[in-house]
Design a protein around this motif. Sequence first.
Motif, mmCIF file in Angstrom:
data_model
loop_
_atom_site.group_PDB
_atom_site.id
_atom_site.type_symbol
_atom_site.label_atom_id
_atom_site.label_comp_id
_atom_site.label_asym_id
_atom_site.label_seq_id
_atom_site.Cartn_x
_atom_site.Cartn_y
_atom_site.Cartn_z
ATOM 1 N N HIS A 10 1.363 -0.855 -0.049
ATOM 2 C CA HIS A 10 -0.104 -0.121 0.003
ATOM 3 C C HIS A 10 1.061 1.515 -0.121
ATOM 4 O O HIS A 10 1.540 1.141 1.170
ATOM 5 C CB HIS A 10 -0.713 -0.328 1.436
ATOM 6 C CG HIS A 10 -1.559 0.109 1.399
ATOM 7 N ND1 HIS A 10 -2.538 0.814 2.354
ATOM 8 C CD2 HIS A 10 -2.419 1.909 0.283
ATOM 9 C CE1 HIS A 10 -3.843 2.138 1.971
ATOM 10 N NE2 HIS A 10 -3.532 2.400 0.638
ATOM 11 N N GLN A 39 0.876 6.116 -0.199
ATOM 12 C CA GLN A 39 0.390 7.610 -0.615
ATOM 13 C C GLN A 39 1.812 7.429 -1.552
ATOM 14 O O GLN A 39 2.923 8.131 -1.377
ATOM 15 C CB GLN A 39 0.474 7.797 0.496
ATOM 16 C CG GLN A 39 -0.181 9.190 1.087
ATOM 17 C CD GLN A 39 -0.451 9.643 1.875
ATOM 18 O OE1 GLN A 39 -0.867 9.177 2.678
ATOM 19 N NE2 GLN A 39 -0.266 10.972 1.653
ATOM 20 N N LYS A 65 -5.681 13.289 -0.791
ATOM 21 C CA LYS A 65 -4.480 12.453 -1.047
ATOM 22 C C LYS A 65 -4.928 10.945 -1.842
ATOM 23 O O LYS A 65 -5.773 10.580 -2.382
ATOM 24 C CB LYS A 65 -4.134 11.528 0.352
ATOM 25 C CG LYS A 65 -3.907 12.446 1.375
ATOM 26 C CD LYS A 65 -3.921 12.150 2.597
ATOM 27 C CE LYS A 65 -3.715 13.056 3.851
ATOM 28 N NZ LYS A 65 -3.974 12.370 5.660
ATOM 29 N N ARG A 73 -3.826 7.084 -3.364
ATOM 30 C CA ARG A 73 -3.526 5.823 -2.419
ATOM 31 C C ARG A 73 -3.406 4.975 -3.601
ATOM 32 O O ARG A 73 -4.415 5.076 -4.397
ATOM 33 C CB ARG A 73 -4.265 5.590 -1.320
ATOM 34 C CG ARG A 73 -3.521 6.951 -0.595
ATOM 35 C CD ARG A 73 -3.993 5.843 1.212
ATOM 36 N NE ARG A 73 -3.765 6.447 1.889
ATOM 37 C CZ ARG A 73 -3.859 6.586 3.259
ATOM 38 N NH1 ARG A 73 -4.785 6.362 3.924
ATOM 39 N NH2 ARG A 73 -3.654 8.037 4.281
#
Length: 161
Positions: free
Chosen positions: A29, A31, A81, A83
């Motif tokens: 994962h 960002q 944001k 991701r």
Amino acid sequence: MKFGAQKIYLPKFTIAMLRTEGLAPNYAHFQVPLNITKLDMKDYLYHLYNTEVVSIRSYVLGVPRSPKHIRGPVELNKRFKKRMIVELKSPFVYPEEIKDKTPWDSELYDAAYENEKAKYKLDFSRGRELDEGRRSKIIDAAKEVLVQKGLKKTVAKAPMK
């Protein structure tokens, strides 16, 4: 452009790997900046870490809407944001979490983070709270204007709490 043909030198962006509980070992994962695409991410991981990617899912996290955003133009880009969840060909094991963060000046970072968080809360609460006395005066003034224009026949005072 053929996959693997884009050259990456010194990137002008930050990609942060997020520790996410519950993901399978072959998922990671991240960002990423808003302008990074799935192909950029795939190329980046291949060239920097020699890691093959099976698939990528991306999503953008927004911010809750508030009256401040509705009233006028606001720079929202800073608060969004992006991701990405990347499925890797081979499993990935997270390194152990660091316990002692003093070499990285973690107290200063934590203080700056808390300051930014407090500033963010203030930014969203501004203009929402209106004391009841002022609120009732505004309601009464609006009703008076309606009566003067002949749109409303009686004036009822706003209840005081």
